[in-house]
Design an enzyme around this catalytic site. Structure first.
Site, short mmCIF file in Angstrom:
data_model
loop_
_atom_site.label_atom_id
_atom_site.label_comp_id
_atom_site.label_asym_id
_atom_site.label_seq_id
_atom_site.Cartn_x
_atom_site.Cartn_y
_atom_site.Cartn_z
N HIS A 100 34.79 -1.41 22.76
CA HIS A 100 35.35 -1.95 21.89
C HIS A 100 36.02 -1.04 20.65
CE1 HIS A 100 34.70 -6.05 23.50
NE2 HIS A 100 34.14 -6.08 23.46
N ASP A 116 34.11 -12.55 24.27
CA ASP A 116 35.30 -11.75 24.58
C ASP A 116 36.47 -12.42 25.11
OD1 ASP A 116 33.78 -9.75 22.69
OD2 ASP A 116 33.39 -8.24 25.07
N HIS A 158 29.29 -0.75 26.42
CA HIS A 158 30.25 -2.09 26.45
C HIS A 158 30.46 -1.83 24.95
CE1 HIS A 158 31.39 -6.24 26.64
NE2 HIS A 158 31.13 -6.37 25.21
N GLU A 159 30.01 -1.83 23.74
CA GLU A 159 30.05 -2.25 22.30
C GLU A 159 31.33 -0.82 22.18
OE1 GLU A 159 30.01 -4.45 20.98
OE2 GLU A 159 28.89 -5.60 22.27
#
Ligand SMILES: [Zn+2]
Length: 233
Positions: free
Chosen positions: A56, A155, A52-53
């Protein structure tokens, strides 16, 4: 550890999670088995948080924004971007890239489970490690939806701000998104008090303070450009 040229660290609180697991299962029959399963789940969950990170970070790189590092904690991750682009569309894309990764993982697992002829519904009893794909499917779906909640530090809060920032100033957009976040944090806190779920009040307090922090950051930026921006899980 370095991934795609970005340093990845485990936060020191990460080491509290195994202690907490061992402590909370101390009275169980076959505690070692339960512990093993929970450790394995934690590792898988952290791996999804890491992806997930990275979502980003890699989207930010597309807009020329480097990521200082990624920090993994037991309750989520943090990609520390060098700065957050001022363009609303770019902030939206960077914020959405993380949850999108979780949605893609869930869809991928769903396809695999369907092809293997399994059921997409999680069973309530533990039957074996073959349940892992279905469990991770639902965890990723939950991560996707949770992060879309339009409240800082999720987010969704940043996505809301970037949508608002197209129609008004960055500061005003942040103010509205932050107050909405605090309102949901307050409602959540009242709800958990009502339900006698006292430990969960920490989550409400955390969201409330994070929203205020985000607002203060935006106010500071208005005065002088500060460097550094982070994106929570
Ligand atoms: Zn995120």
């Amino acid at each position: 550890m370095r991934l795609a040229g970005i340093d990845v660290y485990l936060h020191w609180t990460y080491f509290l999670a195994p202690l907490y697991i061992v402590y909370s299962t101390r009275d169980f029959d076959q505690a070692w088995l339960v512990n093993g399963v929970l450790f394995f789940l934690l590792l898988n969950l952290s791996f999804c948080v890491l992806l997930h990170e990275l979502g980003h970070a890699l989207m930010a790189r597309r807009f020329g924004v480097p990521t200082k590092d990624i920090i993994i904690t037991p309750i989520g991750g943090l990609a520390r971007l060098a700065w957050m682009p001022k363009k609303p569309n770019q902030e939206f894309a960077i914020s959405f890239a993380g949850p999108l990764v979780n949605l893609l993982i869930a869809v991928l697992l769903g396809v695999i489970v369907c092809f293997a002829g399994g059921s997409l519904l999680p069973s309530l009893s533990f039957e074996g490690m073959s349940q892992l794909p279905v469990v991770m499917l639902w965890i990723n779906l939950a991560l996707f939806l949770f992060n879309l909640i339009p409240a800082f530090p999720m987010d969704g809060g940043r996505m809301l701000r970037s949508v608002l920032a197209k129609r008004m100033s960055y500061l005003r957009a942040t103010l509205i998104a932050a107050r909405l976040g605090q309102l949901s944090a307050l409602s959540f806190s009242i709800f958990v008090l009502w339900e006698n779920q006292y430990p969960l009040i920490l989550v409400g307090v955390f969201v409330f303070i994070s929203a205020q922090f985000e607002l203060n950051q935006a106010r500071l930026k208005q005065v002088n450009e500060v460097d550094g921006d982070s994106i929570g899980a």
